[in-house]
Design an enzyme around this catalytic site. Structure first.
Site, PDB file in Angstrom:
ATOM      1  N   ARG A   1       0.841  -1.192   0.000  1.00 47.04           N
ATOM      2  CA  ARG A   1       0.000   0.000   0.000  1.00 47.04           C
ATOM      3  C   ARG A   1       0.877   1.244   0.000  1.00 47.04           C
ATOM      4  O   ARG A   1       2.002   1.239   0.497  1.00 47.04           O
ATOM      5  CB  ARG A   1      -0.913   0.010   1.232  1.00 47.04           C
ATOM      6  CG  ARG A   1      -2.134  -0.893   1.081  1.00 47.04           C
ATOM      7  CD  ARG A   1      -3.038  -0.820   2.287  1.00 47.04           C
ATOM      8  NE  ARG A   1      -2.419  -1.418   3.449  1.00 47.04           N
ATOM      9  CZ  ARG A   1      -1.831  -0.760   4.432  1.00 47.04           C
ATOM     10  NH1 ARG A   1      -1.824   0.566   4.424  1.00 47.04           N
ATOM     11  NH2 ARG A   1      -1.282  -1.383   5.430  1.00 47.04           N
TER      12      ARG A   1
ATOM     13  N   TYR B   1      -1.399  -3.511  -7.008  1.00 50.36           N
ATOM     14  CA  TYR B   1      -1.222  -4.244  -5.749  1.00 50.36           C
ATOM     15  C   TYR B   1      -2.526  -4.294  -4.941  1.00 50.36           C
ATOM     16  O   TYR B   1      -3.257  -3.292  -4.861  1.00 50.36           O
ATOM     17  CB  TYR B   1      -0.106  -3.605  -4.905  1.00 50.36           C
ATOM     18  CG  TYR B   1      -0.112  -4.167  -3.495  1.00 50.36           C
ATOM     19  CD1 TYR B   1       0.436  -5.433  -3.248  1.00 50.36           C
ATOM     20  CD2 TYR B   1      -0.712  -3.490  -2.444  1.00 50.36           C
ATOM     21  CE1 TYR B   1       0.375  -5.986  -1.984  1.00 50.36           C
ATOM     22  CE2 TYR B   1      -0.767  -4.029  -1.180  1.00 50.36           C
ATOM     23  CZ  TYR B   1      -0.225  -5.287  -0.944  1.00 50.36           C
ATOM     24  OH  TYR B   1      -0.300  -5.833   0.308  1.00 50.36           O
TER      25      TYR B   1
ATOM     26  N   LYS C   1      -9.649  -2.491   1.527  1.00 56.23           N
ATOM     27  CA  LYS C   1      -9.404  -1.343   2.420  1.00 56.23           C
ATOM     28  C   LYS C   1     -10.178  -0.102   1.981  1.00 56.23           C
ATOM     29  O   LYS C   1     -10.675   0.653   2.818  1.00 56.23           O
ATOM     30  CB  LYS C   1      -7.908  -1.011   2.475  1.00 56.23           C
ATOM     31  CG  LYS C   1      -7.011  -2.188   2.785  1.00 56.23           C
ATOM     32  CD  LYS C   1      -7.271  -2.796   4.132  1.00 56.23           C
ATOM     33  CE  LYS C   1      -6.209  -3.850   4.409  1.00 56.23           C
ATOM     34  NZ  LYS C   1      -6.236  -4.486   5.675  1.00 56.23           N
TER      35      LYS C   1
ATOM     36  N   HIS D   1     -10.793  -2.686  11.385  1.00 56.59           N
ATOM     37  CA  HIS D   1      -9.690  -3.498  10.870  1.00 56.59           C
ATOM     38  C   HIS D   1      -9.445  -4.648  11.854  1.00 56.59           C
ATOM     39  O   HIS D   1      -8.465  -4.640  12.594  1.00 56.59           O
ATOM     40  CB  HIS D   1      -8.453  -2.593  10.751  1.00 56.59           C
ATOM     41  CG  HIS D   1      -7.320  -3.195   9.991  1.00 56.59           C
ATOM     42  ND1 HIS D   1      -6.009  -2.823  10.214  1.00 56.59           N
ATOM     43  CD2 HIS D   1      -7.270  -4.126   9.013  1.00 56.59           C
ATOM     44  CE1 HIS D   1      -5.216  -3.488   9.396  1.00 56.59           C
ATOM     45  NE2 HIS D   1      -5.955  -4.290   8.668  1.00 56.59           N
TER      46      HIS D   1
ATOM     47  N   SER E   1      -1.570  -4.061  10.008  1.00 58.17           N
ATOM     48  CA  SER E   1      -1.233  -4.989   8.930  1.00 58.17           C
ATOM     49  C   SER E   1       0.066  -5.735   9.249  1.00 58.17           C
ATOM     50  O   SER E   1       1.013  -5.137   9.759  1.00 58.17           O
ATOM     51  CB  SER E   1      -1.042  -4.217   7.618  1.00 58.17           C
ATOM     52  OG  SER E   1      -2.193  -3.498   7.313  1.00 58.17           O
TER      53      SER E   1
ATOM     54  N   CYS F   1       0.728  -8.004  11.466  1.00 59.99           N
ATOM     55  CA  CYS F   1       1.006  -8.240  12.892  1.00 59.99           C
ATOM     56  C   CYS F   1       0.346  -9.520  13.381  1.00 59.99           C
ATOM     57  O   CYS F   1       0.100  -9.693  14.573  1.00 59.99           O
ATOM     58  CB  CYS F   1       0.546  -7.057  13.739  1.00 59.99           C
ATOM     59  SG  CYS F   1       1.564  -5.595  13.548  1.00 59.99           S
TER      60      CYS F   1
ATOM     61  N   ASP G   1      -9.369 -10.008   8.653  1.00 61.09           N
ATOM     62  CA  ASP G   1      -8.877  -8.648   8.396  1.00 61.09           C
ATOM     63  C   ASP G   1      -9.883  -7.541   8.739  1.00 61.09           C
ATOM     64  O   ASP G   1      -9.482  -6.498   9.226  1.00 61.09           O
ATOM     65  CB  ASP G   1      -8.480  -8.526   6.916  1.00 61.09           C
ATOM     66  CG  ASP G   1      -7.604  -7.314   6.635  1.00 61.09           C
ATOM     67  OD1 ASP G   1      -6.756  -6.974   7.484  1.00 61.09           O
ATOM     68  OD2 ASP G   1      -7.770  -6.696   5.573  1.00 61.09           O
TER      69      ASP G   1
ATOM     70  N   ARG H   1       1.963 -12.263  -0.870  1.00 62.70           N
ATOM     71  CA  ARG H   1       0.618 -12.559  -0.356  1.00 62.70           C
ATOM     72  C   ARG H   1       0.030 -13.806  -0.988  1.00 62.70           C
ATOM     73  O   ARG H   1       0.395 -14.183  -2.101  1.00 62.70           O
ATOM     74  CB  ARG H   1      -0.306 -11.377  -0.675  1.00 62.70           C
ATOM     75  CG  ARG H   1       0.101 -10.063  -0.017  1.00 62.70           C
ATOM     76  CD  ARG H   1      -0.562  -9.900   1.300  1.00 62.70           C
ATOM     77  NE  ARG H   1      -0.006  -8.823   2.117  1.00 62.70           N
ATOM     78  CZ  ARG H   1      -0.612  -8.386   3.223  1.00 62.70           C
ATOM     79  NH1 ARG H   1      -1.755  -8.907   3.627  1.00 62.70           N
ATOM     80  NH2 ARG H   1      -0.046  -7.433   3.946  1.00 62.70           N
TER      81      ARG H   1
HETATM   82  O1  SAT Z   1      -3.665  -3.379   2.272  1.00 64.78           O
HETATM   83  S1  SAT Z   1      -3.712  -4.797   1.980  1.00 64.78           S
HETATM   84  O2  SAT Z   1      -5.081  -5.241   2.039  1.00 64.78           O
HETATM   85  O3  SAT Z   1      -3.146  -5.036   0.665  1.00 64.78           O
HETATM   86  C1  SAT Z   1      -2.838  -5.661   3.127  1.00 64.78           C
HETATM   87  C2  SAT Z   1      -2.779  -4.964   4.422  1.00 64.78           C
HETATM   88  O4  SAT Z   1      -2.033  -4.001   4.542  1.00 64.78           O
HETATM   89  O5  SAT Z   1      -3.496  -5.366   5.362  1.00 64.78           O
HETATM   90 MN    MN Z   2      -5.275  -5.538   6.976  1.00 60.48          MN
END
Ligand code: SAT
Ligand code: MN
Length: 583
Positions: free
Chosen positions: A70, A198, A207, A227, A249, A251, A276, A365
């Site tokens: 990101r 991406y 997101k 989140h 993210s 973690c 997520d 990923r």
């Molecule tokens: O932003 S993504 O969904 O690509 C991955 C993340 O940062 O949680």
């Molecule tokens: Mn995330």
């Protein structure tokens, strides 16, 4: 045609006039469509088929080397009033943003197919779900959206019924970082993203919609878009408690969401609903209920092995799209800490040379349907969602934050969430390992002013007396030599157990200035190789360091000026006073 479909058609027409694609395809979400796109991408080299024996129906996608995470510095919230976006967001005037984007999108899809992707975030028949349509020129985005959302004909039908949908426009453009922008227009319920292929920048349901736009919608409509992973924790008596946890993210949300209990805790089981994002609504009885708006996982690959996350490791051996992993000689995906095989090609497709850095990109990923998860919850598709027993905040912190503590009440819990700090990771471009404030793990994702967001969180206290308790965890404490003090992974269940026992009023706790901490004897350390003095350290509160921490939290909060809720300041004062007394 209903008015929502007319509005959709008009929008598609106007986007086509601007971007000038060679062809337009309305996605149905069928198997045949998915297979056709996969075949086309295999032919064009966008996807590399992996070893069909060991990785059936698996593919590797390599994104541009400058486009692997990101881009928070290019992500904007464009509200009419700058203050509404807040100091937590980059802001651009909507008129300026539209002018800039119209320029960039002008002719951007020439020679390409424009895909129209209707999708539903959340179970297709849930009142809590919300709709969207993404227009994109990337077939990788289309197949990923099919895995990550309820995409296609059913979503289009619901758009027709509901009449409201988020408009997302995406083009990979020329992938030039100088012409890359991820822009959100919450007042128009729209998103425009250009110059990146991406995940977090391009799969607009994730997101951009399910957090940035949805957080805005949620405030208007009285719910929360967070989140957070979402799991059910089953005890040996067969009772299931549902918890939602917000960590930044990379973690360990996916690992916790798919946790396998250690052998010394027989009869326990984790059921995954989401890894997520969670959308939280109060039901008519005042119970906070959650759904996962997504239908798949976009998880971090490196570090995944049979020990750290066996469910994920097994699951990603079929029907998986990998992005930016390395390859072995025999075309199997490879990543750091996989523990088997050796890399032949790195994530950029070059011959692997250790001098070039890691073989797999640290933010590589996997994309896979949630249904492939061996611990997939029966209730993941339940339209009414699941009742939440506990909310848990956390971050990656070498020092200071104890293994676990409980907030005194909802208001204090909101302060605990607002004060979250974490070391940055490879999920976003920029320096890694720097501690920054990441309130509720939403720093990159809150679509409006954090001051207003905390006010919205605080408002729930007046709406229900059945709210879940709020906790904070930290799996990442280290000793002076950099060794982790807590084993983490499956053993984290021992902490979840304490949390659930607290929610059920089965055990007491030690009251400290920062909240309630476990009595050492209440954390089950059976079969764990952990010395009592290490556990004491993990459960200690260093008063003078916490005084410094609270001063730094106050500094941060004051940055929100008159949008900062007075109740949050009061909660802060209370902790400061308690620290003073203790010190
Ligand atoms: O932003 S993504 O969904 O690509 C991955 C993340 O940062 O949680
Ligand atoms: Mn995330």
């Amino acid at each position: 045609m209903t008015s929502s479909l007319t509005a959709l058609q008009d929008w598609v027409d106007s986007v086509a006039r601007l971007t000038q694609p060679e062809d337009i395809h309305w996605c149905t979400g069928s198997d045949a469509e998915y297979k056709r796109l996969i075949n086309e991408m295999t032919r064009s080299g966008d996807l590399v088929p992996l070893d069909p024996q060991n990785y059936p129906h698996c593919y590797l996608h390599r994104s541009h080397p400058s486009d692997v995470a990101r881009v928070e510095h290019l992500t904007y919230i464009c509200t009419v009033n700058k203050e509404d976006a807040g100091p937590n967001n980059l802001w651009m005037d909507p008129a300026d943003a539209h002018r800039k984007l119209d320029d960039l999108f002008d002719g951007a899809m020439q020679g390409r197919v424009m895909y129209v992707v209707p999708y539903c975030m959340g179970p297709i028949d849930s009142p809590y779900s919300r709709l969207g349509v993404e227009i994109t020129d990337s077939p990788y985005v289309v197949v990923s959206m099919r895995i990550m959302t309820r995409m296609g004909a059913a979503a289009l039908k619901r758009i027709e019924q509901d009449g409201k949908f988020v408009k997302g426009l995406h083009s990979i453009g020329d992938l030039d970082p100088e012409r890359r922008f991820i822009m959100h227009f919450p007042e128009e319920l729209s998103i425009q993203s250009i110059g990146s292929g991406y995940g977090g920048n391009a799969l607009l349901g994730k997101k951009c919609h399910a957090l940035r736009i949805a957080s805005w919608q949620a405030r208007e409509e009285g719910w929360l878009a967070e989140h957070m992973l979402l799991v059910g924790v089953e005890n040996p008596q067969g009772e299931i408690h549902y918890i939602a946890c917000a960590f930044p993210s990379a973690c360990g949300k996916t690992n916790l969401a798919m946790l396998i209990p250690p052998a010394s805790l027989p009869g326990w089981k984790i059921w995954t609903l989401g890894d997520d994002i969670a959308w939280l609504h109060l039901d008519k009885d005042g119970v906070l209920r959650a759904i996962n708006p997504e239908a798949g996982y976009f998880g971090v690959v490196p570090g995944t092995n049979a020990k750290t996350n066996k469910n994920a490791y097994d699951m990603i051996h079929s029907d998986t799209i990998f992005t930016n992993v390395a390859l072995t000689e025999d075309n199997q995906p490879w990543w750091e800490d996989k523990k088997v095989g050796t890399p032949a090609l790195d994530w950029q497709g070059r011959k692997y040379e250790p001098g070039n850095g890691p073989a797999a990109h640290p933010n590589s990923r996997f994309t896979i349907s949630a249904k492939k998860n061996p611990s997939y919850s029966q209730l993941a598709e339940a339209p009414e969602g699941v009742p939440i027993a506990a909310l848990i905040f956390g971050g990656r912190r070498k020092e200071l934050a104890p293994l676990v503590y409980e907030a005194r009440d909802w208001r204090h819990g909101v302060l605990v969430g607002a004060g979250v700090a974490s070391e940055t990771t490879a999920a976003a471009t920029g320096a890694v390992g720097v501690v920054r404030r990441d309130p509720m793990a939403m720093k990159p994702f809150c679509g409006y002013n954090f001051g207003d967001y905390w006010m919205h969180w605080l408002s729930f206290a007046d709406k229900s007396d059945k709210l879940p308790r709020i906790f904070h965890v930290n799996w990442f404490r280290q000793d002076k030599s950099g060794k982790f003090l807590w084993p983490g992974f499956g053993e984290n269940l021992r902490v979840l157990r304490w949390i659930i026992d607290r929610c059920e009023n089965r055990i007491g706790a030690r009251e400290t200035p920062i909240g309630f901490l476990p009595l050492r004897s209440d954390i089950d350390t059976r079969d764990l190789d952990i010395k009592p003095e290490i556990l004491d350290e993990l459960l200690s509160v260093d008063v003078s360091r916490w005084q410094q921490e609270m001063a730094s939290v106050l500094d941060y909060l004051e940055g929100f000026g008159d949008r900062l809720p007075a109740d949050l300041l009061k909660a802060h004062e209370q902790v400061v006073e308690a620290l003073q007394k203790a010190g």
